[in-house]
Design an enzyme around this catalytic site. Structure first.
Site, PDB file in Angstrom:
ATOM      1  CD  GLU A   1      38.848  44.854  24.271  1.00 40.67           C
ATOM      2  OE1 GLU A   1      37.653  45.216  24.359  1.00 40.67           O
ATOM      3  OE2 GLU A   1      39.375  44.082  25.084  1.00 40.67           O
TER       4      GLU A   1
ATOM      5  CB  CYS B   1      31.940  38.974  44.722  1.00 44.65           C
ATOM      6  SG  CYS B   1      32.050  40.649  44.071  1.00 44.65           S
TER       7      CYS B   1
ATOM      8  CB  CYS C   1      27.642  44.182  46.372  1.00 44.13           C
ATOM      9  SG  CYS C   1      26.523  43.949  44.963  1.00 44.13           S
TER      10      CYS C   1
END
Length: 423
Positions: free
Chosen positions: A62, A229, A235
């Site tokens: 990370e 998606c 969206c």
DNA sequence: CTCCAGGAAA
DNA sequence: TTTCCTGGAG
């Protein structure tokens, strides 16, 4: 059918998110289904397929992934894991070894914080027998901020954790049509609130993985693959065909340009002088050729498309400026010593003769300025070298005389230095 | 070429 | 809010 009163209340409370309660609630299941089917499950640091996640691996990856793409990180991660298989190995390593492993990845404060963080983690493990188990515990580790801490909680410990990194911000600003400037703290706060609202209590690790995958592979900066998606039906950016209008970010101001000479100071054996840079500032803790500041030009060079090439007149300018404020601001201690030594030995004035050979500048762009580095070669005799070594040693400067090849193989060199020596 | 993205620290 | 670096996209 109208919503029951309780749900209406919930909806009104959630209007800051621009999305209905049912959309908010179905977000995670849709995303997780997509991830199970289409996500990446073979990245070497992923821990979602094991019952015994390794927090060291997630923490290390990370930090590397903080400002760097997966494909760039992969070879660096592999080499770190080979050399430092455990946090104890990393904590026990010399800084120069860590720097050499990190060299080329950029943002070298991350490497310094990683090394410091390893020592902090070993101290915690020695005291408690394990890695930190709380968000607050991880946030005290150097180099671990809110998002990295959330990622480690969720993916490295399989506990509850929320991430809100650049990928998440891009997905969420589009999905909820959040048009605030994401560099503003108010927008950041809204996005964190939305990320928390959407993150499932169970499987927050899978959710974090899925969000990062979405942002990296589908909801990309340009040309997002909206047809694939799982969130396209609600969206808000997609509904208006305005996906690439998000996220909104303030325009950046033009960068100033800085001009420096990079000195290839060669001794009689053909070795070159390398200096370790101070921990703070550019290339902190890495090794560099001695740099000599020439000048700085604010903003865009007006109408000038090609790089200005510093010449002998600029070196004169350096002499004038050396007594001004800019001198201390632009030179490290080591470089001031070298500058004084060059002046004493009248090597600067010799730049128009064959002693200093001008070359084309190398352009290296950083976050907030362009850097034009002109390599200049000069040969040092044994007496001069002895004197210079004494001065550097007296000031406790870390320096080495090494061939270009040995420097590249054994020192942590930033990319700009590689560019210069590969000339 | 130029422009852009990206977390944490100070 | 500004300062850190590099690779990739346009």
């Amino acid at each position: 059918m109208t919503q029951p009163t309780a749900n209406s209340n919930a909806t009104s409370l959630e209007t800051i998110f621009n999305q209905s309660t049912s959309s908010l609630n179905s977000f995670a299941p849709r995303l997780l289904d997509w991830f199970a089917e289409n996500g990446r499950h073979d990245l070497p640091w992923q821990q979602h397929q094991t019952d015994k996640p390794n927090p060291y691996i997630v923490w290390l990856s990370e930090v590397m992934l903080q400002q760097t793409q997966v494909t760039t990180v992969l070879p660096y991660f592999a080499r770190f894991m080979t050399s430092f298989p455990t946090v104890q190995d990393l904590a026990a390593a010399e800084w120069d070894t860590v720097a050499e492993h990190w060299a080329g990845l950029g943002y070298y404060a991350r490497a310094r914080n990683l090394h410091k963080g390893a020592k902090q983690l070993v101290a915690v493990i020695d005291e408690t027998g394990d890695f930190p188990q709380t968000l607050a515990g991880w946030e005290t580790v150097s180099g671990v901020g809110p998002s990295t801490a959330g990622a480690i909680m969720a993916m490295g410990l399989h506990r509850y954790g929320v991430i809100c990194d650049g990928n998440v911000k891009r997905v969420l600003t589009r999905w909820a049509a959040i048009d605030g400037d994401i560099t503003k703290s108010a927008t950041t706060k809204d996005l964190w609130a939305l990320a928390e609202r959407l993150t499932p209590i169970e499987n927050s690790g899978l959710f974090a993985q899925a969000m990062m995958d979405m942002g990296a592979t589908l909801c990309t900066r340009s040309k997002p693959a909206c047809l694939l998606c799982p969130l396209k039906d609600d969206c808000l950016a997609h509904a208006e065909g305005r996906e690439t209008d998000y996220p909104v970010k303030a325009k950046k101001q033009p960068k100033p340009s800085k001009f420096s000479n990079a000195l290839l100071m060669e001794d009689i054996d053909g070795n070159i002088l390398w200096l370790q840079r101070p921990d703070n500032g550019i290339w902190g803790g890495l090794w560099s050729l001695p740099l000599q500041f020439v000048e700085k030009i604010d903003g865009k060079a007006s109408g000038q498309t090609t790089a200005k090439k510093p010449d002998a007149s600029d070196n004169k300018k350096l002499e004038v400026r050396s007594s001004e404020k800019v001198y201390e601001a632009e030179f490290t201690t080591a470089e001031q010593i070298i500058h004084e030594w060059l002046t004493e030995n009248q090597l600067v004035a010799a730049s128009t003769s064959s002693t200093l050979l001008d070359d084309d500048p190398i352009k290296h762009s950083l976050t907030h300025f362009h850097w034009y580095l002109t390599p200049q070669k000069l040969t040092i005799n044994a007496k001069q070298m002895t004197k210079l070594n004494e001065k550097l040693a007296a000031a406790e400067i870390a320096f080495k005389w090494l061939s270009e090849q040995k420097a590249q193989d054994s020192l942590g060199l930033p990319r700009a230095m590689i560019k210069i020596i590969e000339r």
